[in-house]
Scaffold this active site. Structure first.
Site, short mmCIF file in Angstrom:
data_model
loop_
_atom_site.label_atom_id
_atom_site.label_comp_id
_atom_site.label_asym_id
_atom_site.label_seq_id
_atom_site.Cartn_x
_atom_site.Cartn_y
_atom_site.Cartn_z
N THR A 158 -3.61 8.42 7.75
CA THR A 158 -2.31 8.33 8.42
C THR A 158 -1.73 9.75 8.48
OG1 THR A 158 -1.04 7.84 6.46
CG2 THR A 158 -1.35 5.97 7.86
N LYS A 184 -7.08 7.69 0.99
CA LYS A 184 -5.84 8.17 1.83
C LYS A 184 -4.96 8.27 1.03
CE LYS A 184 -3.41 6.46 3.99
NZ LYS A 184 -1.76 6.42 3.68
N THR A 195 1.70 5.36 -1.48
CA THR A 195 1.12 5.09 -0.25
C THR A 195 -0.29 5.61 -0.27
OG1 THR A 195 2.90 4.72 1.00
CG2 THR A 195 1.07 5.52 2.38
N GLU A 281 2.32 15.91 2.06
CA GLU A 281 2.80 16.17 3.36
C GLU A 281 3.69 17.45 3.18
OE1 GLU A 281 3.35 11.63 5.02
OE2 GLU A 281 5.21 12.68 4.17
#
Length: 408
Positions: A158, A184, A195, A281
């Site tokens: 993602t 991932k 996640t 991120e």
């Protein structure tokens, strides 16, 4: 300390994929769940594989979690895992469950296996329904004979900026054993689990019960010791499949052969976990917190993870600021047991706190170290003999930007 062996008893397979172990195949395609990138993938074992899984501790578990549990309840074997990215199929109610079971049925029909031989995983936006026509087209296009197995790695991503993968190989019990892992995860990472999706394949023969015990233990030591932002996702799982195609004698707990296999398995899990932490991120640094001298492994792991979880520690590392007060504060509210008057803290090789008092360290040396991408924080509690380690990343301006604009 929970780390890789100082002398590795295996080799890294260059350009290895999740289908490198004997008897496995994989493919990935674009079907329109995401605008351009691949978004549907599959792993397939030519023979039923002993399998195990661990799942998110978030009580709002997504539909794929229930479907995969349903498959594994039958006989703890799988032949396939079908995964989509772009849509999480989470918080989608009855329709989400129906869509997830339909996804499993489509994959089973395409592969010619029983529906309960297929696990399902999804990642992406929470609350959206799966576009079933696009999904059906994508599953039908997956080709295990001519497909490119590395495309599976891309199809599960993602907001990740890099693929996370490792393949190791070793001779155990006279047979060449291969373990491959892919993962991932970039944001909403704070396992039990986060996640994060990870899939591990091996051609070793391992009973499902022993495989489940091994997976739980190594996940606790690796995946559950990483954090990016303190959020625990709805969809996370780790699945391992062991199909026995290497031809080894079935492993038994406590034997030298299984011990060697377990060490290699841990190495794969640790590599994937650290790769996720490093790819947080907006992250610019990987932070490793090592805690030693604890009264229990649980305390050591708890304190280490609290250090890398602290937003103040994370922002200090981003700002290259050796603000050890933030570290000692995180230790203090971690819930671990220790003596507040006897703590040593090192950043890199620089001791900045000795017996809970600041030292006369060289600021220039430490400032230079904090510009590096890999930052080590070591804490000695001087209270016991147990160690623990955790991994996280810094918290940057880009993290806010990425997550503020995730749906737009």
């Amino acid at each position: 300390m929970e780390k890789l062996l100082e002398k590795e008893d295996w080799i890294t397979v260059e350009n290895g994929t999740i289908a490198t172990p004997l008897g496995f195949y994989a493919d990935g395609k674009h079907c329109g769940l995401k605008r351009k990138k691949k978004d549907i993938g599959i792993i397939f074992s030519e023979t039923p594989a002993e399998s195990a899984a661990v799942y998110t501790m978030n009580q709002m578990q997504a539909a794929p979690i229930f479907i995969t549990k349903d498959s594994l309840e039958v006989n703890q074997t799988l032949q396939a895992i079908v995964v989509n990215s772009g849509v999480a199929n989470a918080c989608t109610g009855k329709r989400g469950l129906e869509d997830g079971f339909a996804m499993r049925a489509m994959a089973a029909k395409h592969l010619g296996v029983a529906e309960t031989s297929v696990a399902v995983a999804s990642t992406g936006v929470i609350g959206d329904y799966l576009p079933m026509e696009k999904l059906a087209t994508g599953i039908a296009a997956l080709d295990l004979k001519s497909g490119i197995s590395s495309d599976f790695h891309e199809a599960i991503l993602t907001t990740d900026t890099v693929q996370k993968e490792l393949t190791l190989q070793s001779e155990i019990g006279g047979k060449v054993i291969t373990i491959s892992g892919v993962a991932k995860g970039s944001g909403m990472i704070h396992p039990n689990m986060a996640t994060m999706l990870s899939f591990i394949t091996t051609d070793a023969a391992v009973p499902a019960e022993l495989l489940q015990k091994l997976l739980k233990q190594k996940v606790d030591q690796t995946f559950n010791q990483i954090t990016v932002d303190g959020d625990t996702s709805t969809n996370d799982m780790v699945i391992v499949m062991a199909n026995g195609c290497a031809g080894n004698a079935i492993f038994s707990d406590g034997t030298p052969e299984f011990t060697a296999f377990a060490k290699m398995f841990y190495a794969v899990c640790q590599h994937l976990a650290k790769s996720i932490a490093r790819d947080g991120e907006g992250a610019t640094k990987l932070i490793e917190a090592k805690v030693k001298g604890a009264t229990s492994k649980e305390d050591a792991r708890m304190i280490a993870k609290q250090i890398v979880s602290s937003s103040l520690v994370k922002t200090a590392m981003f700002g290259e600021d050796a603000n050890w007060g933030r570290i000692i504060c995180a230790i203090g509210y971690s819930g671990g047991r220790f003596s507040p008057d006897n703590i040593t803290i090192k950043i890199g090789n620089t001791v900045i706190l000795e017996k809970s008092e600041t030292t006369n360290y060289a600021p220039d040396v430490l400032a230079s170290y904090l510009k590096m991408e890999n930052i080590s924080i070591e804490v000695n509690l001087h209270s016991g003999l147990e160690d623990g380690v955790a991994w996280g990343c810094d918290l940057s301006y880009d993290y806010v930007k990425i997550n503020a604009c995730y749906r737009t």
